[in-house]
Design an enzyme around this catalytic site. Structure first.
Site, PDB file in Angstrom:
ATOM      1  N   THR A  33     -87.068  17.600  49.269  1.00  0.00           N
ATOM      2  CA  THR A  33     -88.434  17.075  49.181  1.00  0.00           C
ATOM      3  C   THR A  33     -88.641  16.361  47.857  1.00  0.00           C
ATOM      4  O   THR A  33     -87.741  16.287  47.027  1.00  0.00           O
ATOM      5  CB  THR A  33     -89.457  18.207  49.393  1.00  0.00           C
ATOM      6  N   ASN A  34     -89.824  15.792  47.676  1.00  0.00           N
ATOM      7  CA  ASN A  34     -90.223  15.131  46.441  1.00  0.00           C
ATOM      8  C   ASN A  34     -91.411  15.871  45.848  1.00  0.00           C
ATOM      9  O   ASN A  34     -92.162  16.508  46.581  1.00  0.00           O
ATOM     10  CB  ASN A  34     -90.700  13.707  46.739  1.00  0.00           C
ATOM     11  N   ARG A  35     -91.622  15.705  44.580  1.00  0.00           N
ATOM     12  CA  ARG A  35     -92.821  16.276  43.966  1.00  0.00           C
ATOM     13  C   ARG A  35     -94.033  15.468  44.398  1.00  0.00           C
ATOM     14  O   ARG A  35     -94.059  14.254  44.244  1.00  0.00           O
ATOM     15  CB  ARG A  35     -92.702  16.236  42.444  1.00  0.00           C
TER      16      ARG A  35
END
Ligand code: CTP
Ligand code: CA
Length: 226
Positions: A33-35
């Site tokens: 995932t990404n922040r």
């Protein structure tokens, strides 16, 4: 008698907004995932709805309430986000604020991967995800105004100007994420358009959203180019 109410500036318009991260499964218990808190994208959806737009908010998993008056499409992966965006067309404008994972695991393991003590890590093969902003910008049913974001840690404006060209979108909202923007309540952005670069002051994310929504309304109201 009270004067007649003016019509809301975005009444009759449909705006598509992406927000939050995507989650790309590796196996049944793990993902890439990404922040992203989704705060800026959700605030933009709320601000557009407050101006009278019909808003479709395509969002990855976030810990935020649904903005009032907004139609939600909840997705997990980037490919699901793209499908939900295409299903929502036609739209007068699209604002892509999501932090889309650039890569996904090339093959989803059907069972939980087990670690084997003493053995080297199994290699994780990655595949490139579709670019939702670029796809919408080149789409046969392209929204009239397409807006992207650029999260940069250096050369913020130069990277955003190049990103606008590469993606084929009308505007890029560029922000410097080398500080504590993620999950924070404020954002200092630069608006990159065909006409140049505007530096906006450091503002609460709700005020960045309101300013952007007002610009979207102004642009859709004028017949002019974005
Ligand atoms: N974006 C998208 N789909 C992707 C990747 C990015 O729609 N697969 C959108 C984001 O929502 C954002 C814009 O593209 O509006 C820019 O995202 P960013 O990650 O800054 O750009 P990339 O083109 O992915 O380049 P890089 O991460 O290498 O800087
Ligand atoms: Ca990226």
């Amino acid at each position: 008698a009270a004067p007649p109410a003016l019509p809301a500036p975005l009444a009759g318009r449909h705006v598509l907004v992406t927000s939050g991260p995507t989650q790309e499964p590796i196996d049944p218990v793990r993902y890439i995932t990404n922040r992203s808190s989704g705060r800026q994208g959700h605030a933009i959806a709320a601000a557009l709805a407050a101006l009278g737009a019909r808003v479709t908010l395509v969002s990855g998993p976030v810990a935020l309430p649904d903005p009032p008056g907004v139609g939600m499409a909840r997705i997990g992966t980037a490919r699901e986000m793209l499908a939900a965006c295409e299903a929502a067309l036609p739209a007068d404008a699209a604002v892509c604020a999501a932090a889309v994972a650039d890569w996904r695991s090339a093959g989803m393991a059907p069972q939980k991967l087990k670690k084997v003590p003493g053995q080297p890590l199994p290699p994780l093969e990655l595949a490139l995800n579709p670019d939702i902003l670029a796809t919408l910008s080149a789409h046969p049913r392209r929204p009239r105004l397409v807006v992207g974001f650029a999260a940069e840690t250096e050369n913020v404006v130069a990277n955003a100007v190049a990103k606008r060209q590469r993606k084929g979108c009308d505007w890029i909202v560029a922000n410097d994420v080398s500080g504590d923007v993620f999950g924070g309540s404020r954002n200092a952005v630069h608006l990159v358009t065909a006409g140049g670069v505007e530096d906006w002051p450091d503002l609460p994310k709700e005020e960045v959203a309101a300013k952007l929504a007002a610009r979207v309304a102004e642009t859709l109201a004028g017949g002019a180019e974005a």
